[in-house]
Motif scaffolding. Sequence first.
Motif, PDB file in Angstrom:
ATOM      1  N   UNK A 154      18.471   9.434  20.436  1.00 57.87           N
ATOM      2  CA  UNK A 154      19.623   9.242  19.539  1.00 57.87           C
ATOM      3  C   UNK A 154      20.753   8.522  20.261  1.00 57.87           C
ATOM      4  N   UNK A 155      20.875   8.783  21.574  1.00 57.27           N
ATOM      5  CA  UNK A 155      21.947   8.171  22.359  1.00 57.27           C
ATOM      6  C   UNK A 155      21.776   6.656  22.491  1.00 57.27           C
ATOM      7  N   UNK A 156      20.509   6.204  22.549  1.00 52.71           N
ATOM      8  CA  UNK A 156      20.255   4.757  22.745  1.00 52.71           C
ATOM      9  C   UNK A 156      19.821   4.074  21.452  1.00 52.71           C
ATOM     10  N   UNK A 157      19.609   4.858  20.406  1.00 53.38           N
ATOM     11  CA  UNK A 157      19.032   4.295  19.174  1.00 53.38           C
ATOM     12  C   UNK A 157      19.876   3.152  18.606  1.00 53.38           C
ATOM     13  N   UNK A 158      21.197   3.371  18.526  1.00 51.13           N
ATOM     14  CA  UNK A 158      22.046   2.331  17.924  1.00 51.13           C
ATOM     15  C   UNK A 158      21.973   1.014  18.655  1.00 51.13           C
ATOM     16  N   UNK A 159      22.156   1.063  19.988  1.00 48.08           N
ATOM     17  CA  UNK A 159      22.145  -0.175  20.779  1.00 48.08           C
ATOM     18  C   UNK A 159      20.734  -0.727  20.934  1.00 48.08           C
ATOM     19  N   UNK A 160      19.772   0.155  21.204  1.00 52.26           N
ATOM     20  CA  UNK A 160      18.402  -0.312  21.431  1.00 52.26           C
ATOM     21  C   UNK A 160      17.788  -0.865  20.154  1.00 52.26           C
ATOM     22  N   UNK A 161      18.264  -0.389  19.006  1.00 51.58           N
ATOM     23  CA  UNK A 161      17.731  -0.902  17.744  1.00 51.58           C
ATOM     24  C   UNK A 161      18.242  -2.300  17.426  1.00 51.58           C
ATOM     25  N   UNK A 203      25.775  -7.194  24.851  1.00 53.11           N
ATOM     26  CA  UNK A 203      26.114  -8.188  25.876  1.00 53.11           C
ATOM     27  C   UNK A 203      25.016  -8.254  26.925  1.00 53.11           C
ATOM     28  N   UNK A 204      24.927  -9.415  27.584  1.00 55.87           N
ATOM     29  CA  UNK A 204      23.885  -9.599  28.593  1.00 55.87           C
ATOM     30  C   UNK A 204      24.060  -8.587  29.727  1.00 55.87           C
ATOM     31  N   UNK A 205      25.298  -8.322  30.107  1.00 57.35           N
ATOM     32  CA  UNK A 205      25.555  -7.415  31.225  1.00 57.35           C
ATOM     33  C   UNK A 205      25.117  -5.978  30.928  1.00 57.35           C
ATOM     34  N   UNK A 206      25.114  -5.593  29.659  1.00 58.54           N
ATOM     35  CA  UNK A 206      24.763  -4.213  29.304  1.00 58.54           C
ATOM     36  C   UNK A 206      23.261  -3.998  29.128  1.00 58.54           C
ATOM     37  N   UNK A 207      22.496  -5.092  29.082  1.00 59.61           N
ATOM     38  CA  UNK A 207      21.055  -4.971  28.816  1.00 59.61           C
ATOM     39  C   UNK A 207      20.298  -4.202  29.901  1.00 59.61           C
ATOM     40  N   UNK A 208      20.537  -4.443  31.195  1.00 59.29           N
ATOM     41  CA  UNK A 208      19.789  -3.679  32.207  1.00 59.29           C
ATOM     42  C   UNK A 208      19.979  -2.164  32.072  1.00 59.29           C
ATOM     43  N   UNK A 254      18.103   3.307  30.240  1.00 54.20           N
ATOM     44  CA  UNK A 254      18.281   4.513  29.447  1.00 54.20           C
ATOM     45  C   UNK A 254      17.211   4.657  28.371  1.00 54.20           C
ATOM     46  N   UNK A 255      16.790   3.534  27.830  1.00 48.76           N
ATOM     47  CA  UNK A 255      15.725   3.576  26.810  1.00 48.76           C
ATOM     48  C   UNK A 255      14.405   4.022  27.430  1.00 48.76           C
ATOM     49  N   UNK A 256      14.131   3.524  28.643  1.00 46.65           N
ATOM     50  CA  UNK A 256      12.905   3.944  29.330  1.00 46.65           C
ATOM     51  C   UNK A 256      12.961   5.426  29.715  1.00 46.65           C
TER      52      UNK A 256
END
Length: 314
Positions: A190-197, A203-208, A213-215
Amino acid sequence: AREIEAQDLLTVARREVQERQQELRALDDKKANSLKGNSDILRFKVRISQMESALTKFKSLSQKVSERLQVQKSLSDICRELASVDAEIARLSDVSKTWTSGEKPPEEDEKAVTRLQESITASITQVEQKIQSAHGLELQELRGVSGRLQSTQQKMGGIKALLKQHTRSASLSVVQEASAALKKAEEKLADVDGAAGKPKQQSIDSLPDLLRRTREAAEAASQANTLVTAGQGQQLTLEAKVEFARLAIRSKAAERKAKLLVSSVSSHYEKTLGESTAAVLDGIRSAARRGEGGSYSPEKLFEELSEGLDEVSE
């Protein structure tokens, strides 16, 4: 044999008394002797009657003893089995006191309880069948054995109730462990669902960090699913089985969702990383072009970027 011998002797004695009485009847003219003889015969008759009465009592006692011996022989197997059951009940009663609260009792103890219950049930069935055709002393003894078996069954019921309580407690503990792990995984998802979806909107900097966190959420979902699967393979109470069936549905859904999110974020990250790398390389190639004709001069570019040092720093 002695009973028959005594009976024969009494029969002979009575016959002799009767013969003696007949002889005295022929001596009516000698009244004095006749009266004395009749008195003796009367005493003999009384003694014979007393002995016959004693012999009758002996016969009755002998019959009862013989019947009791036959009954004991008939019930010997049941009595031995009942003694064995009582000993095992006492042993299991002591063993049950060592069972750890919240943990499932040892498998060998569970098997021992099952075997003992089967033995008690078989004995009760056997006694009930014998009671239907029994009578007299045997019927009384069988009713006594039946009462002992009922008392034994009550003790067995207490041990079985304690076993069930420990098994239920252990089952619920397994359920709680799997449920807690699944809840933690669901919270991470649930914590990563919004961004990971929607990785393209990040932003490129936030992807790593998002990918990490998704993994982690996917790993938590996988661990929860492993716990649920392992729990379903255990011997559980019906209540725990129903709860695990519900957890299995949730854990499968969480694992599927985690895989989709990891795939989405990972694909976008790798694509973005590839595009960024290509753009940087193009920029470096453009910057390395020197002189007429646009020939490459990487040495000149490195010297400029490193400001004359051995390496390029930020």
